[in-house]
Design a protein around this motif. Structure first.
Motif, PDB file in Angstrom:
ATOM      1  N   UNK B  95       0.824  -1.214   0.000  1.00 27.80           N
ATOM      2  CA  UNK B  95       0.000   0.000   0.000  1.00 27.80           C
ATOM      3  C   UNK B  95       0.860   1.268   0.000  1.00 27.80           C
ATOM      4  N   UNK B  99       0.731   3.910  -3.025  1.00 21.15           N
ATOM      5  CA  UNK B  99       0.252   5.276  -2.751  1.00 21.15           C
ATOM      6  C   UNK B  99       1.297   6.294  -3.200  1.00 21.15           C
ATOM      7  N   UNK B 100       2.553   6.036  -2.883  1.00 20.76           N
ATOM      8  CA  UNK B 100       3.619   6.967  -3.263  1.00 20.76           C
ATOM      9  C   UNK B 100       3.728   7.057  -4.789  1.00 20.76           C
ATOM     10  N   UNK B 102       1.486   6.476  -7.096  1.00 24.72           N
ATOM     11  CA  UNK B 102       0.357   7.213  -7.672  1.00 24.72           C
ATOM     12  C   UNK B 102       0.561   8.713  -7.520  1.00 24.72           C
ATOM     13  N   UNK B 103       1.027   9.114  -6.334  1.00 26.84           N
ATOM     14  CA  UNK B 103       1.213  10.544  -6.087  1.00 26.84           C
ATOM     15  C   UNK B 103       2.302  11.114  -7.002  1.00 26.84           C
ATOM     16  N   UNK B 333      -5.386   5.375 -12.049  1.00 26.04           N
ATOM     17  CA  UNK B 333      -4.856   5.761 -10.731  1.00 26.04           C
ATOM     18  C   UNK B 333      -5.705   5.267  -9.561  1.00 26.04           C
ATOM     19  N   UNK B 334      -6.830   4.590  -9.842  1.00 28.86           N
ATOM     20  CA  UNK B 334      -7.620   4.077  -8.720  1.00 28.86           C
ATOM     21  C   UNK B 334      -7.425   2.578  -8.501  1.00 28.86           C
ATOM     22  N   UNK B 335      -6.345   2.024  -9.046  1.00 31.88           N
ATOM     23  CA  UNK B 335      -6.132   0.586  -8.820  1.00 31.88           C
ATOM     24  C   UNK B 335      -5.657   0.365  -7.381  1.00 31.88           C
ATOM     25  N   UNK B 336      -5.914  -0.847  -6.874  1.00 29.15           N
ATOM     26  CA  UNK B 336      -5.385  -1.140  -5.541  1.00 29.15           C
ATOM     27  C   UNK B 336      -4.365  -2.264  -5.626  1.00 29.15           C
TER      28      UNK B 336
END
Ligand SMILES: [Zn+2]
Lengths: 221, 348
Positions: B95, B99-100, B102-103, B333-336
């Motif tokens: 995670x 998260x990093x 994507x940002x 960008x909304x993949x997990x």
């Protein structure tokens, strides 16, 4: 000054845009989804949508404010990793804010002190106490609601609603940190223009890990 | 086409950031490979503690990115695409990297690729030995994985032939090290002790090698128990434990099964190249025996240098470059992150 506020310390995934001019705060736009399992998926898309809805781009930001918990979900780190990376890539400061302070900043001004509580899971709450003017007087702590010894009669945050009976305090809004509350809580730091404090999570709990005991034998003597 | 690719890895206990350059002829050049490890923080627990690893990733992420760019002499704005480990791995650890990534992708306005960690272990070899042949076999061995994979296209087509049914090979090393009173992680100290021992001293079992066992699956749990049983027996009889011989015999059993199955798979699938990667690939007996058996079978053996074999960002950047070169679409960008991402999914 255009500020992006991010918080993933509660089940709410929050990203919003606030303009700070002198002492005046102006809310621009935000995106919020309440889903404790969507922090990692949604926080960057929410930040992009909020910025777009406000008619600007990430490049127009002057600073980021990030709630650093306390928060029980691994999702807390999703928001913090996002804030730290955005700030690095955009070359702007990222200011940490205690997420409970952000909730307190949104409590309507009144006469009496109040508590802010959020769900820490495992039947515990994160909590802090505030004076009527929203300055923190105690906390943050993590505790079982029934073990809280306090004479304060009103409490904000989702923990106050979840454990209203055990606490004997009247729950009041808001339940989660808002973009405006986050920026309000960071206002002094933003205005001072000084180097932001490190973006370190308020974990309050140690990792669940036990050192192994003496090795168990596979054979019975 | 994107030329400079940043790779971010955070699936276990290493925060890795790699930078590579994709050339016009589709070769990939390593520019930087920075890793921050939390292995020391896990040592006293005898294994990786997920929450400890996740906390360390968050702390190390931005500084590791900064170091990688310093090393490469590049600016963030030089990057054309980002690849990040989407899985498999520890959920909370993945995670942080996702998260990093994507940002960074959002802030730099560049495409993001969510890629498979296992495929990264294979792709990393192209940084050292150049493009892979049209078809090859990969043996991945580490604390987290033991897999035999058929690679038809590193960017899109990987098939799992077999994997471990219980412990990963590296896990067995950690557990046997503990039985022998050696430190964590167990790979290096066992390898060291084994060099002074006799690998034929004790006949430890070769798991999953019976006629009815799955041909390409592995099992190391029985071997680990057999070692513990042997050591306890010797202790009970008041004998001194011949640590070197036990380590060598254990290591021989692991290397024997791994190489035997890999060679058999190569022959059955008509493949003439074997890539061995993952932390355990650095094991001296495994590489020795693999070299011997590959030579006998006429198979080309490729083993990346140890620094590339362990988890790092370079492997993710390298895989990202191959995925970019193949023209695969970037991720939304909304993949997990997917802790159980299957190896067939090279990029999501
Ligand atoms: Zn690995």
């Amino acid at each position: 000054m255009l500020v992006l506020a991010i918080d993933t310390s509660t089940p709410a995934v929050t990203a919003g845009l606030v303009a700070l001019d002198g002492d005046t705060l102006e809310f621009r736009d935000n995106r919020v989804t309440v889903d404790p399992r969507a922090h990692g998926e949604l926080i960057t898309p929410h930040a992009l949508e909020a910025v777009k809805a406000a008619g600007v781009t990430l490049r127009d930001l002057d600073a980021i404010v990030c709630g650093v918990g306390p928060g029980p979900f691994t999702g807390l780190r999703a928001g913090m990793a996002t804030a730290a990376s955005l700030a690095h890539a955009l070359g702007i400061p990222a200011h940490p804010v205690c997420s409970l302070d952000a909730i307190a900043a949104d409590v309507a001004p009144g006469e009496a002190p109040f508590l802010v509580l959020t769900d820490a899971r495992r039947r515990e709450v994160y909590w802090a106490a505030y004076a009527a003017d929203s300055t923190r007087t105690d906390g943050p702590h993590v505790q079982r609601p029934a073990d809280l010894e306090t004479t304060i009669e009103v409490a904000a945050g989702d923990g106050a609603f979840l454990y209203a009976d055990a606490l004997g305090a009247q729950p009041i809004e808001p339940r989660f940190p808002s973009a405006l509350g986050l920026v309000k809580a960071a206002r002094e730091a933003l205005r001072s223009g000084s180097e932001p404090a490190p973006l370190t999570p308020l974990y309050l709990r140690r990792p669940d890990a036990v050192e192994p005991a003496a090795r168990k034998k596979v054979t019975t003597p | 086409m994107p030329r400079i690719i940043m790779g971010i890895e955070s699936s276990c206990d290493e925060t890795g950031v790699g930078l590579v350059r994709l050339h016009d002829d589709d070769t990939v050049e390593l520019l930087a490979d920075e890793v921050a490890s939390s292995v020391d923080q896990h040592a006293r627990f005898g294994g990786v503690v997920p929450e400890v690893a996740s906390r360390a990733h968050l702390e190390a992420m931005v500084p590791t990115v900064e170091r990688a760019f310093d090393k490469a002499g590049l600016k963030l704005s030089d990057v054309d695409a980002i690849a990040v480990t989407a899985g498999p791995g520890l959920a909370g650890a993945l995670l942080v990297g996702v998260a990093a990534a994507k940002a960074y992708a959002a802030a730099l306005d560049i495409p993001l690729y969510g890629v498979n960690h296992l495929a990264g272990h294979i792709a990393v070899d192209t940084l050292q030995h150049g493009p892979l042949p049209d078809r090859c076999l990969a043996l991945l061995v580490s604390g987290g994985h033991t897999q035999l994979l058929l690679v038809d296209d590193i960017a899109s087509e990987i098939t799992e032939l077999g994997s471990t049914v219980d412990d990963a090979a590296g896990e067995a090393y950690d557990k046997v090290a503990r039985v022998l009173g050696l430190p964590y992680p167990g790979g290096p100290p066992i390898d060291k002790a084994a060099k002074n021992g006799d690998g034929t001293a004790i006949a430890f079992p070769r798991g999953m090698t019976g006629p009815r066992d799955a041909k390409f699956d592995f099992s190391f749990s029985g071997l680990k128990t057999a070692v513990a049983r042997w050591v306890e027996g010797a202790e009970r009889r008041g004998e001194e434990i011949p640590v070197d011989d036990v380590a060598a015999s254990f290591q021989e059993a692991v290397a024997d099964v791994l190489t035997r199955k890999a060679i058999r798979a190569a022959k059955e699938h008509g493949v003439d190249t074997l890539v061995i990667s993952g932390g355990v690939a650095a094991n001296s007996r495994l590489s020795e025996l693999a070299a011997e058996r590959c030579a006998e079978a006429g198979i080309t053996l490729r083993v990346p240098r140890p620094r590339l074999c362990t988890d790092n960002g370079a492997m993710i950047a390298a895989l990202g470059a191959h995925v970019v070169a193949a023209g695969r679409p970037p991720a939304s960008l909304d993949f997990s992150a997917n802790p159980a991402l299957p190896v067939q999914i090279v990029s999501i």
